[in-house]
Design an enzyme around this catalytic site. Structure first.
Site, mmCIF file in Angstrom:
data_model
loop_
_atom_site.group_PDB
_atom_site.id
_atom_site.type_symbol
_atom_site.label_atom_id
_atom_site.label_comp_id
_atom_site.label_asym_id
_atom_site.label_seq_id
_atom_site.Cartn_x
_atom_site.Cartn_y
_atom_site.Cartn_z
ATOM 1 N N ALA A 71 21.636 113.325 -166.423
ATOM 2 C CA ALA A 71 22.913 112.673 -166.124
ATOM 3 C C ALA A 71 23.716 113.538 -165.166
ATOM 4 C CB ALA A 71 23.712 112.467 -167.414
ATOM 5 N N VAL A 72 24.397 112.871 -164.235
ATOM 6 C CA VAL A 72 25.272 113.553 -163.281
ATOM 7 C C VAL A 72 26.595 112.802 -163.237
ATOM 8 C CG1 VAL A 72 25.598 114.222 -160.866
ATOM 9 C CG2 VAL A 72 23.320 114.382 -161.905
ATOM 10 N N GLU A 102 11.161 107.844 -168.129
ATOM 11 C CA GLU A 102 11.407 106.426 -167.896
ATOM 12 C C GLU A 102 12.788 106.287 -167.284
ATOM 13 O OE1 GLU A 102 12.755 106.954 -172.163
ATOM 14 O OE2 GLU A 102 10.678 106.650 -171.644
ATOM 15 N N ASN A 107 17.857 101.296 -161.298
ATOM 16 C CA ASN A 107 18.470 102.565 -160.909
ATOM 17 C C ASN A 107 17.739 103.133 -159.688
ATOM 18 O OD1 ASN A 107 19.720 105.036 -160.707
ATOM 19 N ND2 ASN A 107 19.686 105.445 -162.902
ATOM 20 N N TYR A 114 13.403 110.834 -158.137
ATOM 21 C CA TYR A 114 12.124 111.164 -158.762
ATOM 22 C C TYR A 114 10.962 111.042 -157.778
ATOM 23 C CZ TYR A 114 14.866 110.922 -163.056
ATOM 24 O OH TYR A 114 15.813 111.123 -164.030
#
Length: 149
Positions: A71-72, A102, A107, A114
């Site tokens: 998370a950012v 996953e 997103n 990734y």
């Protein structure tokens, strides 16, 4: 901004970050705390002026690892925070040969990150996520050489 291994003093900041990023589906304080107690878990934070702006949780079993959470803070996205956390984790997971995760199908920013880190989409879990109901894309990265810390 500094990146470091998560400490108990970061828990409240991590919880606030996860709430801001994931709302009602965010991990509880108990879940965050339990990550610190797992022998095969690695959690790191990005901290800017004493505020937790990024978080990654990683777990390993023998030679397989999994990114459980990344998370950012919305104000820090597209500034390399997620990439730096993922790279830190990838260089810290000594002995791991495969890393999986996953991600929500919608997103696209996370999926692009990734893919830039050489993760490959290998399958889809239909209706995996709630609020809203959505598919998860399963991504895997094969690690050739481990550097470890």
């Amino acid at each position: 901004m500094i990146l470091c291994k998560m400490q108990p003093g970061h828990i409240a900041g991590v919880k606030a970050l996860l709430d801001a990023c994931f709302g009602e589906s965010a991990w509880s304080v108990e879940s965050i705390t339990s990550e610190l107690d797992k022998p095969d878990a690695y959690c790191a934070v990005a901290v800017d002026e004493e505020k937790v702006v990024g978080y990654i949780a990683f777990e390993a079993i023998v030679d397989e690892g999994s990114i459980a959470e990344l998370a950012v803070d919305p104000e820090y996205r597209r500034k390399g925070v997620g990439r730096r956390l993922a790279e830190l984790m990838l260089t810290s997971c000594s002995g791991v040969r495969t890393v999986c995760l996953e991600v929500r199908a919608s997103n696209t920013a996370a999926r692009a990150l990734y893919e830039a880190l050489d993760f490959q989409a290998v399958s889809v879990r239909k209706n995996y996520y709630n609020d809203p109901r959505e598919d998860a894309v399963i991504m895997i990265k094969q690690i050739q050489k481990q550097e470890g810390i």
